[in-house]
Design a protein around this motif. Structure first.
Motif, PDB file in Angstrom:
ATOM      1  N   CYS A 244     -10.949 -24.879 -11.283  1.00 41.93           N
ATOM      2  CA  CYS A 244     -11.303 -25.872 -12.279  1.00 41.93           C
ATOM      3  C   CYS A 244     -10.181 -26.685 -12.753  1.00 41.93           C
ATOM      4  CB  CYS A 244     -11.969 -24.907 -13.364  1.00 41.93           C
ATOM      5  SG  CYS A 244     -13.328 -24.004 -13.080  1.00 41.93           S
ATOM      6  N   SER A 245      -9.168 -26.777 -12.023  1.00 40.84           N
ATOM      7  CA  SER A 245      -8.078 -27.601 -12.522  1.00 40.84           C
ATOM      8  C   SER A 245      -6.917 -28.013 -11.432  1.00 40.84           C
ATOM      9  CB  SER A 245      -7.466 -27.288 -13.881  1.00 40.84           C
ATOM     10  OG  SER A 245      -6.293 -26.360 -13.537  1.00 40.84           O
ATOM     11  N   GLU A 246      -6.473 -29.279 -11.371  1.00 41.76           N
ATOM     12  CA  GLU A 246      -5.602 -29.365 -10.256  1.00 41.76           C
ATOM     13  C   GLU A 246      -4.096 -28.393 -10.518  1.00 41.76           C
ATOM     14  OE1 GLU A 246      -5.234 -33.084 -13.158  1.00 41.76           O
ATOM     15  OE2 GLU A 246      -6.650 -31.402 -12.672  1.00 41.76           O
ATOM     16  N   GLU A 247      -3.965 -28.191 -11.709  1.00 36.85           N
ATOM     17  CA  GLU A 247      -2.604 -27.221 -11.867  1.00 36.85           C
ATOM     18  C   GLU A 247      -2.869 -25.966 -11.278  1.00 36.85           C
ATOM     19  OE1 GLU A 247       0.259 -28.054 -12.810  1.00 36.85           O
ATOM     20  OE2 GLU A 247      -0.038 -30.300 -13.029  1.00 36.85           O
ATOM     21  N   MET A 248      -3.981 -25.437 -11.721  1.00 35.98           N
ATOM     22  CA  MET A 248      -4.362 -24.106 -10.959  1.00 35.98           C
ATOM     23  C   MET A 248      -4.580 -24.078  -9.580  1.00 35.98           C
ATOM     24  SD  MET A 248      -6.846 -22.454 -13.831  1.00 35.98           S
ATOM     25  CE  MET A 248      -8.071 -23.280 -13.790  1.00 35.98           C
ATOM     26  N   THR A 249      -5.031 -25.204  -9.082  1.00 34.58           N
ATOM     27  CA  THR A 249      -5.280 -25.181  -7.530  1.00 34.58           C
ATOM     28  C   THR A 249      -3.759 -25.311  -6.986  1.00 34.58           C
ATOM     29  OG1 THR A 249      -7.186 -26.721  -7.757  1.00 34.58           O
ATOM     30  CG2 THR A 249      -5.726 -26.867  -5.727  1.00 34.58           C
ATOM     31  N   LEU A 250      -2.511 -25.913  -7.510  1.00 34.16           N
ATOM     32  CA  LEU A 250      -1.310 -25.893  -6.814  1.00 34.16           C
ATOM     33  C   LEU A 250      -0.837 -24.284  -6.893  1.00 34.16           C
ATOM     34  CD1 LEU A 250       0.389 -29.004  -8.573  1.00 34.16           C
ATOM     35  CD2 LEU A 250      -0.198 -28.613  -6.119  1.00 34.16           C
ATOM     36  N   GLY A 251      -1.159 -23.626  -7.846  1.00 33.17           N
ATOM     37  CA  GLY A 251      -0.646 -22.226  -8.261  1.00 33.17           C
ATOM     38  C   GLY A 251      -1.437 -21.504  -6.929  1.00 33.17           C
ATOM     39  N   ALA A 252      -2.751 -21.604  -6.698  1.00 29.07           N
ATOM     40  CA  ALA A 252      -3.401 -21.006  -5.849  1.00 29.07           C
ATOM     41  C   ALA A 252      -3.197 -21.281  -4.394  1.00 29.07           C
ATOM     42  CB  ALA A 252      -4.936 -21.212  -6.082  1.00 29.07           C
ATOM     43  N   LEU A 253      -2.629 -22.514  -4.324  1.00 26.88           N
ATOM     44  CA  LEU A 253      -2.211 -22.826  -2.910  1.00 26.88           C
ATOM     45  C   LEU A 253      -0.906 -22.059  -2.395  1.00 26.88           C
ATOM     46  CD1 LEU A 253      -2.979 -26.754  -2.646  1.00 26.88           C
ATOM     47  CD2 LEU A 253      -3.792 -25.198  -1.116  1.00 26.88           C
ATOM     48  N   LEU A 254      -0.282 -21.966  -3.469  1.00 31.48           N
ATOM     49  CA  LEU A 254       1.123 -21.544  -3.197  1.00 31.48           C
ATOM     50  C   LEU A 254       0.907 -20.004  -2.756  1.00 31.48           C
ATOM     51  CD1 LEU A 254       4.194 -21.371  -3.219  1.00 31.48           C
ATOM     52  CD2 LEU A 254       4.150 -20.835  -5.596  1.00 31.48           C
ATOM     53  N   PHE A 255      -0.058 -19.290  -3.437  1.00 32.24           N
ATOM     54  CA  PHE A 255      -0.332 -17.879  -2.979  1.00 32.24           C
ATOM     55  C   PHE A 255      -0.779 -17.730  -1.686  1.00 32.24           C
ATOM     56  CE2 PHE A 255      -3.447 -14.620  -2.484  1.00 32.24           C
ATOM     57  CZ  PHE A 255      -2.743 -13.350  -2.629  1.00 32.24           C
ATOM     58  N   PHE A 256      -1.844 -18.707  -1.300  1.00 34.93           N
ATOM     59  CA  PHE A 256      -2.559 -18.690  -0.135  1.00 34.93           C
ATOM     60  C   PHE A 256      -1.626 -19.077   1.151  1.00 34.93           C
ATOM     61  CE2 PHE A 256      -6.289 -19.792  -2.560  1.00 34.93           C
ATOM     62  CZ  PHE A 256      -7.001 -18.437  -2.567  1.00 34.93           C
ATOM     63  N   HIS A 257      -0.457 -20.039   0.900  1.00 36.38           N
ATOM     64  CA  HIS A 257       0.394 -20.263   1.929  1.00 36.38           C
ATOM     65  C   HIS A 257       1.310 -19.178   2.038  1.00 36.38           C
ATOM     66  CE1 HIS A 257      -1.185 -24.409   2.163  1.00 36.38           C
ATOM     67  NE2 HIS A 257      -0.594 -25.003   1.312  1.00 36.38           N
ATOM     68  N   GLN A 258       1.761 -18.501   1.161  1.00 38.44           N
ATOM     69  CA  GLN A 258       2.749 -17.480   1.100  1.00 38.44           C
ATOM     70  C   GLN A 258       2.104 -16.318   1.802  1.00 38.44           C
ATOM     71  OE1 GLN A 258       3.804 -16.451  -2.916  1.00 38.44           O
ATOM     72  NE2 GLN A 258       5.517 -17.901  -3.084  1.00 38.44           N
ATOM     73  N   HIS A 259       0.867 -16.174   1.654  1.00 36.72           N
ATOM     74  CA  HIS A 259       0.199 -14.849   2.525  1.00 36.72           C
ATOM     75  C   HIS A 259      -0.680 -15.331   3.737  1.00 36.72           C
ATOM     76  CE1 HIS A 259       1.005 -13.319  -1.443  1.00 36.72           C
ATOM     77  NE2 HIS A 259       0.951 -12.192  -1.045  1.00 36.72           N
ATOM     78  N   ASN A 260      -0.303 -16.587   4.312  1.00 33.36           N
ATOM     79  CA  ASN A 260      -0.715 -17.169   5.648  1.00 33.36           C
ATOM     80  C   ASN A 260      -2.239 -17.200   5.721  1.00 33.36           C
ATOM     81  OD1 ASN A 260       2.004 -17.174   6.916  1.00 33.36           O
ATOM     82  ND2 ASN A 260       1.986 -14.882   7.026  1.00 33.36           N
ATOM     83  N   VAL A 261      -2.842 -17.672   4.549  1.00 36.89           N
ATOM     84  CA  VAL A 261      -4.349 -17.945   4.478  1.00 36.89           C
ATOM     85  C   VAL A 261      -4.477 -19.358   4.815  1.00 36.89           C
ATOM     86  CG1 VAL A 261      -6.394 -17.730   3.101  1.00 36.89           C
ATOM     87  CG2 VAL A 261      -4.675 -16.116   2.701  1.00 36.89           C
ATOM     88  N   ALA A 262      -4.865 -19.661   5.808  1.00 33.26           N
ATOM     89  CA  ALA A 262      -4.930 -21.156   6.341  1.00 33.26           C
ATOM     90  C   ALA A 262      -6.378 -22.026   5.653  1.00 33.26           C
ATOM     91  CB  ALA A 262      -5.340 -21.392   7.882  1.00 33.26           C
ATOM     92  N   ILE A 263      -5.813 -23.078   4.953  1.00 33.78           N
ATOM     93  CA  ILE A 263      -6.782 -24.082   4.540  1.00 33.78           C
ATOM     94  C   ILE A 263      -7.180 -25.384   5.427  1.00 33.78           C
ATOM     95  CG2 ILE A 263      -7.648 -25.280   2.532  1.00 33.78           C
ATOM     96  CD1 ILE A 263      -6.946 -22.556   1.594  1.00 33.78           C
ATOM     97  N   PRO A 264      -8.225 -25.417   5.879  1.00 35.25           N
ATOM     98  CA  PRO A 264      -9.727 -24.790   5.331  1.00 35.25           C
ATOM     99  C   PRO A 264      -9.984 -23.876   6.406  1.00 35.25           C
ATOM    100  CG  PRO A 264      -9.943 -26.915   6.496  1.00 35.25           C
ATOM    101  CD  PRO A 264      -8.362 -26.578   6.511  1.00 35.25           C
ATOM    102  N   GLN A 265      -9.191 -23.512   7.428  1.00 38.12           N
ATOM    103  CA  GLN A 265      -9.900 -22.563   8.744  1.00 38.12           C
ATOM    104  C   GLN A 265     -10.408 -21.229   8.259  1.00 38.12           C
ATOM    105  OE1 GLN A 265      -6.911 -24.414   8.475  1.00 38.12           O
ATOM    106  NE2 GLN A 265      -7.110 -25.732  10.128  1.00 38.12           N
ATOM    107  N   GLN A 266      -9.592 -20.842   7.289  1.00 35.29           N
ATOM    108  CA  GLN A 266      -9.894 -19.393   6.837  1.00 35.29           C
ATOM    109  C   GLN A 266     -10.625 -19.502   5.401  1.00 35.29           C
ATOM    110  OE1 GLN A 266      -5.546 -17.827   7.839  1.00 35.29           O
ATOM    111  NE2 GLN A 266      -6.948 -15.948   7.525  1.00 35.29           N
ATOM    112  N   LEU A 267     -10.147 -20.572   4.563  1.00 38.20           N
ATOM    113  CA  LEU A 267     -10.512 -20.398   3.214  1.00 38.20           C
ATOM    114  C   LEU A 267     -10.635 -22.008   2.835  1.00 38.20           C
ATOM    115  CD1 LEU A 267     -11.242 -18.401   0.859  1.00 38.20           C
ATOM    116  CD2 LEU A 267      -8.897 -19.250  -0.072  1.00 38.20           C
ATOM    117  N   SER A 268     -11.979 -22.558   2.397  1.00 37.92           N
ATOM    118  CA  SER A 268     -12.491 -23.703   1.921  1.00 37.92           C
ATOM    119  C   SER A 268     -12.021 -23.921   0.327  1.00 37.92           C
ATOM    120  CB  SER A 268     -13.872 -23.999   2.180  1.00 37.92           C
ATOM    121  OG  SER A 268     -14.046 -24.272   3.502  1.00 37.92           O
ATOM    122  N   LEU A 269     -11.586 -24.919   0.144  1.00 37.91           N
ATOM    123  CA  LEU A 269     -11.241 -25.176  -1.395  1.00 37.91           C
ATOM    124  C   LEU A 269     -11.599 -26.514  -2.066  1.00 37.91           C
ATOM    125  CD1 LEU A 269      -9.428 -24.220  -3.715  1.00 37.91           C
ATOM    126  CD2 LEU A 269      -7.609 -25.179  -2.473  1.00 37.91           C
TER     127      LEU A 269
END
Length: 337
Positions: A244-269
C-alpha cells in the motif's frame, strides 16, 4: 536602501501610483507601469512583504499542514503546493502535525497567528466535527486527500478503495489466489479504505483470505521489511503481494532479495506509488498511481478561488490509474491454462 519614494521620484509618478502598481490595484497605462518597473530595477527596490501585508490586509502567505516532512510523498506534495503558490505570488508556510490531533491544532493556530490567507490541510487526526467547526471561521481552507460530509466543496479526494481493488483484481485475473497485503495503519481512513479494497476484491472472486496474508505497516521502509518477513514466514505459499505504499514496497523488496525470492518468477508484486519510484526499481514494479502532484495543484487552485471569493471549476475527485510493468507474472501461463 531605496524607498518607495525614490522609485516614485525616478519614475516621475506619485508615490501612491507606485504602491498601487506593486499591489496590483487599479488599471494603469502600459508606459506608466513600465517606467515604475524600470525605476524599481535600477534602484534594486524590493517591496516589503510586511508593508504590503498592512496595505492590502493580506499576508500573501498560505499554510500547508503535512503529517511529517520526510518521505517522497510529502516532498512531492510540498514542492507542488509551493510551485502553484509561486504563480500567485504567495509564500508557503509549512507545519507538521506530529502524528496527533493536538499537533495539527497547533499547526493551524500557527497559521492563524501568522495571518495566512488560507490553508491546505493534509489532516489525518482532527475529527470531522472539528473540521466542520473550523469551517465556520472566516479563513478559507482546503482538505487534501480527506472527505468530510458537509465540506465537499473544500475536499480534494482520491478513490483509495477502488485503487486497491483494481490492483488486486489484476493479480486475480493473472491466476493468483494466494495474495498478501502490506497495509498502512488501519486507524487511518485512507489506509483502511485501501485494505477494504483488497478484501472486497478477494471476496468478489470467491477467495477465502488467510489471516496470515495481511500485515500492517506504517508507510516506512522498515515496516515494509517487517511485514514482508512476517507474511512470508507465516505463509510461504503466497504467490503475490499488494503493497500500500512505495516506501513499504522498498522494504519488502529488500527482504525478498535477501531471501532469494525472485520477482516476478516466484512472487508477483503491485504497489501504490505517488512519486514515480516504482518505475525506477528492478524489475520495474507495477503500480496503482496516486496522483499527489495533480491533487496538490487542484488544492491550491481551489484555495486561491476561495481566497478571492470566486467559484472554482477545479476537479475535486481523482480516479486511480493502474500501470502494469514487469513485476506481475501470469500463473495462468505457468499452470498451462
Amino acid at each position: 536602501m531605496a524607498s518607495i519614494q525614490d522609485v516614485a521620484s525616478l519614475a516621475g509618478v506619485h508615490r501612491s501610483t507606485v504602491s498601487r502598481i506593486i499591489n496590483g490595484e487599479g488599471k494603469f497605462r502600459a508606459d506608466t507601469k513600465r517606467k515604475v518597473e524600470l525605476a524599481m530595477a535600477e534602484l534594486n527596490y524590493r517591496p516589503s512583504a510586511i508593508a504590503r501585508s498592512l496595505a492590502t490586509a493580506s499576508s500573501n502567505m498560505a499554510g500547508l499542514l503535512v503529517t511529517y516532512y520526510t518521505g517522497g510523498f510529502f516532498g512531492e506534495m510540498m514542492e507542488q503546493v509551493q510551485s502553484e503558490l509561486d504563480k500567485h505570488g504567495k509564500f508557503l508556510i509549512t507545519a507538521q502535525g506530529h502524528l496527533s490531533a493536538e499537533g495539527e491544532r497547533e499547526a493551524i493556530r500557527r497559521f492563524h497567528h501568522l495571518r495566512c490567507d488560507g490553508y491546505v490541510l493534509n489532516s489525518r487526526y482532527l475529527s470531522d466535527d472539528e473540521l466542520r467547526e473550523l469551517a465556520q471561521e472566516p479563513i478559507p481552507f482546503v482538505l487534501l486527500d480527506r472527505q468530510v460530509s458537509g465540506l465537499e466543496s473544500r475536499c480534494i479526494t482520491f478513490d483509495h478503495r477502488l485503487a486497491a481493488k483494481q490492483a488486486v483484481r489484476c493479480l486475480i485475473e493473472q491466476g493468483h489466489r494466494k495474495i498478501a497485503c502490506i497495509s498502512g495503519s488501519l486507524s487511518r481512513a485512507s489506509s483502511f479504505q485501501r485494505y477494504q479494497g483488497y478484501v472486497e476484491a478477494l471476496q468478489e472472486a470467491g477467495i477465502i483470505q488467510d489471516p496470515g496474508w495481511a500485515e500492517e505497516g506504517d508507510y516506512s521502509r522498515e515496516s515494509g521489511y517487517r511485514a514482508a518477513q512476517a507474511i512470508y514466514r507465516a505463509c510461504p505459499e503466497i504467490t503475490a503481494v499488494f503493497s500500500c505504499s512505495e516506501e513499504m514496497t522498498l522494504g519488502a523488496l529488500l527482504f525478498f532479495h535477501q531471501h532469494n525470492v525472485a520477482i516476478p518468477q516466484q512472487l508477483s508484486l503491485i504497489s501504490f506509488d505517488s512519486v514515480g519510484l516504482c518505475a525506477s526499481l528492478y524489475p520495474p514494479i507495477s503500480e496503482v498511481h496516486f496522483p499527489i502532484r495533480e491533487m496538490a495543484q487542484s488544492a491550491v487552485e481551489l484555495l486561491i478561488s476561495q481566497i478571492q471569493g470566486q467559484p472554482s471549476a477545479t476537479c475535486c475527485h481523482f480516479q486511480p490509474e493502474l500501470r502494469l510493468r514487469d513485476s506481475v507474472h501470469s500463473r495462468l501461463k505457468a499452470d498451462g491454462f
